[in-house]
Design a protein around this motif. Structure first.
Motif, PDB file in Angstrom:
ATOM      1  N   ILE A  57       0.848  -1.188   0.000  1.00 13.89           N
ATOM      2  CA  ILE A  57       0.000   0.000   0.000  1.00 13.89           C
ATOM      3  C   ILE A  57       0.889   1.245   0.000  1.00 13.89           C
ATOM      4  O   ILE A  57       1.662   1.450   0.938  1.00 13.89           O
ATOM      5  N   VAL A  58       0.781   2.056  -1.046  1.00 14.63           N
ATOM      6  CA  VAL A  58       1.657   3.225  -1.168  1.00 14.63           C
ATOM      7  C   VAL A  58       0.903   4.549  -1.123  1.00 14.63           C
ATOM      8  O   VAL A  58       1.506   5.613  -1.131  1.00 14.63           O
ATOM      9  N   GLU A  59      -0.430   4.476  -1.109  1.00 14.11           N
ATOM     10  CA  GLU A  59      -1.205   5.720  -1.047  1.00 14.11           C
ATOM     11  C   GLU A  59      -2.554   5.454  -0.389  1.00 14.11           C
ATOM     12  O   GLU A  59      -3.227   4.474  -0.723  1.00 14.11           O
ATOM     13  N   VAL A  60      -2.931   6.313   0.545  1.00  9.82           N
ATOM     14  CA  VAL A  60      -4.190   6.148   1.286  1.00  9.82           C
ATOM     15  C   VAL A  60      -4.817   7.518   1.536  1.00  9.82           C
ATOM     16  O   VAL A  60      -4.156   8.555   1.415  1.00  9.82           O
ATOM     17  N   GLU A  61      -6.090   7.490   1.894  1.00  7.22           N
ATOM     18  CA  GLU A  61      -6.754   8.714   2.340  1.00  7.22           C
ATOM     19  C   GLU A  61      -7.570   8.410   3.580  1.00  7.22           C
ATOM     20  O   GLU A  61      -8.236   7.370   3.664  1.00  7.22           O
ATOM     21  N   ALA A  62      -7.560   9.337   4.542  1.00  5.77           N
ATOM     22  CA  ALA A  62      -8.328   9.178   5.778  1.00  5.77           C
ATOM     23  C   ALA A  62      -9.678   9.874   5.635  1.00  5.77           C
ATOM     24  O   ALA A  62      -9.770  10.980   5.100  1.00  5.77           O
ATOM     25  N   TYR A  63     -10.711   9.203   6.109  1.00  9.77           N
ATOM     26  CA  TYR A  63     -12.048   9.788   6.118  1.00  9.77           C
ATOM     27  C   TYR A  63     -12.646   9.679   7.507  1.00  9.77           C
ATOM     28  O   TYR A  63     -12.573   8.624   8.135  1.00  9.77           O
ATOM     29  N   GLY A  64     -13.228  10.773   7.975  1.00  6.72           N
ATOM     30  CA  GLY A  64     -13.820  10.785   9.300  1.00  6.72           C
ATOM     31  C   GLY A  64     -15.268  10.339   9.279  1.00  6.72           C
ATOM     32  O   GLY A  64     -15.757   9.832   8.273  1.00  6.72           O
ATOM     33  N   GLY A  65     -15.941  10.518  10.370  1.00  6.54           N
ATOM     34  CA  GLY A  65     -17.340  10.106  10.481  1.00  6.54           C
ATOM     35  C   GLY A  65     -18.291  11.204  10.035  1.00  6.54           C
ATOM     36  O   GLY A  65     -18.039  11.900   9.062  1.00  6.54           O
ATOM     37  N   GLN A  66     -19.345  11.384  10.787  1.00  4.09           N
ATOM     38  CA  GLN A  66     -20.393  12.321  10.374  1.00  4.09           C
ATOM     39  C   GLN A  66     -19.903  13.756  10.256  1.00  4.09           C
ATOM     40  O   GLN A  66     -20.447  14.541   9.482  1.00  4.09           O
ATOM     41  N   GLU A  67     -18.863  14.107  11.022  1.00  2.97           N
ATOM     42  CA  GLU A  67     -18.385  15.491  11.012  1.00  2.97           C
ATOM     43  C   GLU A  67     -17.583  15.804   9.756  1.00  2.97           C
ATOM     44  O   GLU A  67     -17.343  16.965   9.452  1.00  2.97           O
ATOM     45  N   ASP A  68     -17.159  14.786   9.020  1.00  2.68           N
ATOM     46  CA  ASP A  68     -16.350  14.981   7.817  1.00  2.68           C
ATOM     47  C   ASP A  68     -17.274  15.073   6.602  1.00  2.68           C
ATOM     48  O   ASP A  68     -17.845  14.075   6.165  1.00  2.68           O
ATOM     49  N   ARG A  69     -17.383  16.262   6.025  1.00  2.00           N
ATOM     50  CA  ARG A  69     -18.334  16.469   4.928  1.00  2.00           C
ATOM     51  C   ARG A  69     -17.933  15.719   3.658  1.00  2.00           C
ATOM     52  O   ARG A  69     -18.682  15.700   2.686  1.00  2.00           O
ATOM     53  N   ALA A  70     -16.734  15.158   3.642  1.00  2.00           N
ATOM     54  CA  ALA A  70     -16.295  14.394   2.473  1.00  2.00           C
ATOM     55  C   ALA A  70     -16.524  12.896   2.658  1.00  2.00           C
ATOM     56  O   ALA A  70     -16.318  12.119   1.734  1.00  2.00           O
ATOM     57  N   SER A  71     -16.948  12.502   3.850  1.00  2.00           N
ATOM     58  CA  SER A  71     -17.061  11.073   4.150  1.00  2.00           C
ATOM     59  C   SER A  71     -18.412  10.508   3.746  1.00  2.00           C
ATOM     60  O   SER A  71     -19.434  11.209   3.801  1.00  2.00           O
ATOM     61  N   HIS A  72     -18.418   9.271   3.337  1.00  3.24           N
ATOM     62  CA  HIS A  72     -19.681   8.606   3.036  1.00  3.24           C
ATOM     63  C   HIS A  72     -20.548   8.470   4.289  1.00  3.24           C
ATOM     64  O   HIS A  72     -21.723   8.154   4.189  1.00  3.24           O
ATOM     65  N   ALA A 207     -13.061  20.546   4.710  1.00  4.89           N
ATOM     66  CA  ALA A 207     -12.724  19.188   4.252  1.00  4.89           C
ATOM     67  C   ALA A 207     -11.767  19.189   3.064  1.00  4.89           C
ATOM     68  O   ALA A 207     -10.821  18.402   3.027  1.00  4.89           O
ATOM     69  N   VAL A 208     -11.986  20.080   2.093  1.00  5.63           N
ATOM     70  CA  VAL A 208     -11.177  20.033   0.879  1.00  5.63           C
ATOM     71  C   VAL A 208      -9.706  20.333   1.150  1.00  5.63           C
ATOM     72  O   VAL A 208      -8.843  19.925   0.373  1.00  5.63           O
ATOM     73  N   SER A 209      -9.421  21.047   2.216  1.00  6.87           N
ATOM     74  CA  SER A 209      -8.038  21.456   2.456  1.00  6.87           C
ATOM     75  C   SER A 209      -7.296  20.561   3.444  1.00  6.87           C
ATOM     76  O   SER A 209      -6.082  20.664   3.574  1.00  6.87           O
ATOM     77  N   LEU A 210      -7.980  19.716   4.160  1.00  6.55           N
ATOM     78  CA  LEU A 210      -7.297  18.853   5.118  1.00  6.55           C
ATOM     79  C   LEU A 210      -6.280  17.978   4.394  1.00  6.55           C
ATOM     80  O   LEU A 210      -6.610  17.356   3.390  1.00  6.55           O
ATOM     81  N   PRO A 211      -5.050  17.907   4.905  1.00  5.29           N
ATOM     82  CA  PRO A 211      -4.017  17.104   4.242  1.00  5.29           C
ATOM     83  C   PRO A 211      -4.117  15.639   4.668  1.00  5.29           C
ATOM     84  O   PRO A 211      -3.207  15.096   5.270  1.00  5.29           O
ATOM     85  N   TRP A 212      -5.186  15.010   4.286  1.00  2.00           N
ATOM     86  CA  TRP A 212      -5.446  13.648   4.739  1.00  2.00           C
ATOM     87  C   TRP A 212      -5.182  12.597   3.674  1.00  2.00           C
ATOM     88  O   TRP A 212      -5.611  11.469   3.781  1.00  2.00           O
ATOM     89  N   ARG A 213      -4.491  12.991   2.629  1.00  2.00           N
ATOM     90  CA  ARG A 213      -3.995  12.029   1.640  1.00  2.00           C
ATOM     91  C   ARG A 213      -2.517  11.790   1.924  1.00  2.00           C
ATOM     92  O   ARG A 213      -1.743  12.745   1.999  1.00  2.00           O
ATOM     93  N   LEU A 214      -2.153  10.521   2.094  1.00  3.13           N
ATOM     94  CA  LEU A 214      -0.767  10.172   2.415  1.00  3.13           C
ATOM     95  C   LEU A 214      -0.188   9.271   1.338  1.00  3.13           C
ATOM     96  O   LEU A 214      -0.896   8.436   0.768  1.00  3.13           O
ATOM     97  N   GLY A 215       1.103   9.450   1.052  1.00  3.48           N
ATOM     98  CA  GLY A 215       1.754   8.608   0.048  1.00  3.48           C
ATOM     99  C   GLY A 215       3.195   8.335   0.409  1.00  3.48           C
ATOM    100  O   GLY A 215       3.788   9.045   1.221  1.00  3.48           O
ATOM    101  N   ILE A 216       3.750   7.303  -0.187  1.00  4.80           N
ATOM    102  CA  ILE A 216       5.163   6.973   0.011  1.00  4.80           C
ATOM    103  C   ILE A 216       5.987   7.689  -1.045  1.00  4.80           C
ATOM    104  O   ILE A 216       5.794   7.469  -2.239  1.00  4.80           O
TER     105      ILE A 216
END
Length: 233
Positions: A57-72, A207-216
DNA sequence: CTAATGATGTCCT
DNA sequence: GGACATCATTAGA
């Protein structure tokens, strides 16, 4: 100049690698994402192909719960996102744009409804089976180089033969046909890239600006480049 | 090289 | 009915 990936020996051969400890995924989603970066994704039990598929796994994104407007999970529990409200370490598989399946690892304490999207995997084993699985899911890519066969969230789903049947599977159990594994031997230290998440413009700030995408850093299998510090505003 | 576009099914309003 | 945590292909500079 030495690539941070694929260290010395082929550690993925032989005995099945140890599973990922579920407790490590029960932290907040960004921490869980960091834990999953560099871990292995292992696929077995593909009907026609005896081969085992292993990738890093070389790239992931974090998603929060109800408070995260980008989360399912932003709408609360629904039929689709039900696994997100379950225990960590299980798979949340969903269909995007009517044709691609994406794999998430449920994170955080149970019912926190956070998850980590697996955005890209670097192939280590089972190239032929990966290409075969992609062909079956009508994602041809006959001419793409090996490193790019699973370089995107939809491509991870296609190359690993992930269908909705795997929704809810326990990824921390050794017997699962899709599971996570630790890579303590072959995994050299790596630098972590960080940036905003992809394809969530609808969510607005913050949500759009949170740096929650991580990569190697340096991996040839990233879905797309990370913005560099001094990039366009 | 970047930009536009079609394919395609399911979820939520 | 609209929108979607996407990809491959085509058109254009």
């Amino acid at each position: 100049m030495t690539p941070p990936h694929r260290g010395s020996g082929g550690a993925a051969q032989g005995r099945p690698p140890p599973t990922v400890d579920r407790r490590l995924l029960a932290a907040n989603p960004l921490t869980a994402a960091s834990t999953l970066l560099g871990a292995l994704l292992v696929r077995t039990g593909l009907g026609d192909q005896p081969e085992t598929i292993v990738g890093r796994i070389v790239e992931v994104e974090a998603y929060g719960g109800q408070e995260d407007r980008a989360s399912h999970a932003r709408m609360g529990p629904t039929a689709r996102n039900a696994p997100m409200f379950g225990p960590p370490g299980h798979a949340y598989v969903y269909l995007v744009y009517g044709m691609h399946t994406c794999l998430n690892v449920v994170a955080g304490p149970e019912a926190s409804a956070s998850a980590v999207l697996i955005r890209a995997v670097e192939p280590l084993e089972g190239m032929a089976a990966m290409r075969h699985a992609r062909a079956l899911s009508r994602t041809p890519g006959q001419h793409v180089p090996d490193a790019r066969v699973a370089a995107g969230p939809g491509l991870v789903g296609a190359a690993f033969g992930i269908g909705r049947d795997l929704n809810g599977v326990d990824l921390c159990r050794a017997g699962s046909t899709l599971r996570l594994a630790r890579d303590d031997i072959a995994c050299s230290p790596f630098d972590v890239l960080q940036g905003p998440r992809i394809g969530i413009a609808y969510a607005g700030e913050p949500a759009v600006s949170l740096p929650w995408r991580l990569g190697i850093a340096g991996s040839p299998s990233l879905s797309k480049p990370f913005p560099r510090p001094g990039d366009i505003p």
